[in-house]
Design a protein around this motif. Sequence first.
Motif, short mmCIF file in Angstrom:
data_model
loop_
_atom_site.label_atom_id
_atom_site.label_comp_id
_atom_site.label_asym_id
_atom_site.label_seq_id
_atom_site.Cartn_x
_atom_site.Cartn_y
_atom_site.Cartn_z
N GLN A 1 0.69 -1.21 0.10
CA GLN A 1 0.10 0.15 -0.07
C GLN A 1 0.70 1.42 -0.24
N ILE A 2 1.81 1.15 0.82
CA ILE A 2 2.83 2.40 0.94
C ILE A 2 3.88 2.21 -0.13
N VAL A 3 4.27 3.25 -0.91
CA VAL A 3 5.31 3.13 -1.84
C VAL A 3 6.13 4.39 -1.87
N ALA A 4 7.44 4.15 -2.07
CA ALA A 4 8.20 5.50 -2.19
C ALA A 4 9.05 5.36 -3.73
N TYR A 5 8.87 6.57 -4.35
CA TYR A 5 9.99 6.56 -5.72
C TYR A 5 10.59 7.85 -5.39
N GLY A 6 11.89 7.79 -6.43
CA GLY A 6 12.35 9.14 -6.60
C GLY A 6 11.56 10.05 -7.38
N ASP A 7 11.83 11.33 -7.03
CA ASP A 7 10.85 12.37 -7.61
C ASP A 7 11.48 13.19 -8.75
N ARG A 8 12.53 12.68 -9.13
CA ARG A 8 13.26 13.56 -10.14
C ARG A 8 12.71 12.94 -11.40
N CYS A 9 12.18 13.70 -12.27
CA CYS A 9 11.83 13.35 -13.79
C CYS A 9 12.99 12.62 -14.44
N MET A 10 12.77 11.35 -15.21
CA MET A 10 14.09 10.76 -15.83
C MET A 10 14.38 11.40 -17.01
N HIS A 11 13.43 12.26 -17.59
CA HIS A 11 13.85 13.06 -18.80
C HIS A 11 15.01 14.08 -18.67
N ALA A 12 14.56 15.24 -17.65
CA ALA A 12 15.51 16.10 -17.45
C ALA A 12 15.51 16.63 -15.97
N GLY A 13 14.90 15.82 -15.20
CA GLY A 13 15.33 16.21 -13.46
C GLY A 13 14.40 17.09 -12.96
N CYS A 14 13.20 17.48 -13.62
CA CYS A 14 12.25 18.15 -12.83
C CYS A 14 11.47 17.14 -11.78
N SER B 1 15.98 0.98 -9.50
CA SER B 1 16.58 1.33 -10.91
C SER B 1 17.28 2.43 -10.69
N GLN B 2 17.96 2.64 -11.94
CA GLN B 2 18.80 3.83 -11.90
C GLN B 2 18.07 5.36 -11.84
N PRO B 3 18.37 6.04 -10.97
CA PRO B 3 17.76 7.37 -10.58
C PRO B 3 18.34 8.35 -11.73
N TYR B 4 17.71 9.43 -12.03
CA TYR B 4 17.98 10.57 -12.74
C TYR B 4 19.43 11.24 -12.04
N GLY B 5 20.42 11.40 -12.99
CA GLY B 5 21.49 12.11 -12.52
C GLY B 5 22.66 10.97 -12.19
N PHE B 6 22.30 9.40 -12.03
CA PHE B 6 23.28 8.62 -11.78
C PHE B 6 23.57 7.65 -13.19
N THR B 7 24.97 7.60 -13.31
CA THR B 7 25.55 6.85 -14.24
C THR B 7 25.00 5.23 -14.06
N LYS B 8 24.90 4.56 -14.96
CA LYS B 8 24.52 3.06 -14.67
C LYS B 8 25.67 2.40 -13.64
N GLU B 9 26.95 2.68 -14.06
CA GLU B 9 27.86 2.35 -12.87
C GLU B 9 27.93 2.87 -11.75
N ALA B 10 27.62 4.23 -11.34
CA ALA B 10 27.33 4.61 -10.22
C ALA B 10 26.32 3.88 -9.31
N TRP B 11 25.25 3.80 -10.20
CA TRP B 11 23.82 3.00 -9.64
C TRP B 11 24.42 1.57 -9.10
N GLU B 12 25.06 1.02 -10.11
CA GLU B 12 25.60 -0.29 -9.57
C GLU B 12 26.39 -0.60 -8.39
N GLU B 13 27.22 0.50 -8.32
CA GLU B 13 27.89 0.47 -7.09
C GLU B 13 27.26 0.53 -5.77
N TYR B 14 26.29 1.32 -5.73
CA TYR B 14 25.20 1.33 -4.50
C TYR B 14 24.65 0.04 -4.20
N ILE B 15 23.97 -0.56 -5.24
CA ILE B 15 23.20 -2.00 -4.97
C ILE B 15 24.14 -3.18 -4.86
N LYS B 16 25.40 -2.85 -4.99
CA LYS B 16 26.29 -4.18 -4.60
C LYS B 16 25.92 -4.64 -3.24
#
Length: 168
Positions: free
Chosen positions: A82-95, A153-168
């Motif tokens: 029922q309760i869910v959290a998402y990153g709130d920066r748009c994946m297009h240009a970060g708004c 999943s990869q948030p706006y502003g993160f390279t795939k490599e940077a994101w993968e470092e965090y999920i290790k």
Amino acid sequence: TADVAPPMKGDVLVHAEGPNQGQVVKASELSDKLVRAYPKGRDSKGNEVIRDKDPTNILAVYKFAPGTLKEPTKLDATIDAQIVAYGDRCMHAGCNVGDDPKGVGQMFCPCHSGQYDATQGCRVTGGPPPAPLPQLPIKQEGDQLVVTGFFLSQPYGFTKEAWEEYIK
Ligand code: FES
């Protein structure tokens, strides 16, 4: 520093704006209207710090009626499906993405009309965003929301490599 560090396991969510800014987001007061939150954790000295100095840390939190949240939402990373959290920066240009009055859990980005469905893993339902908003895994402790891991999943502003470092 700790105020720009991304959400970390054990962080508690606090209101990012409005009259309760800086106060803990209570599970019992959530609804299907978007609440913006930041993670609050601790710095290396053990002092509490709100991680509000990196715009990518802003989160969108919802509580939906039972049965509303569906795949591809990762239901085991929600509270009681029922309760869910998402990153709130748009994946297009970060708004920052907000509520779209056209329906429960529908989200609208004011910059270029990107649309997401928060009841379905924030999949893209219109406009230019190239990917869903990233879900942040949470659990409930008392009436608080606590982060249990990194963005799924990869948030706006993160390279795939940077994101993968965090999920290790
Ligand atoms: Fe959201 Fe462009 S920044 S649609």
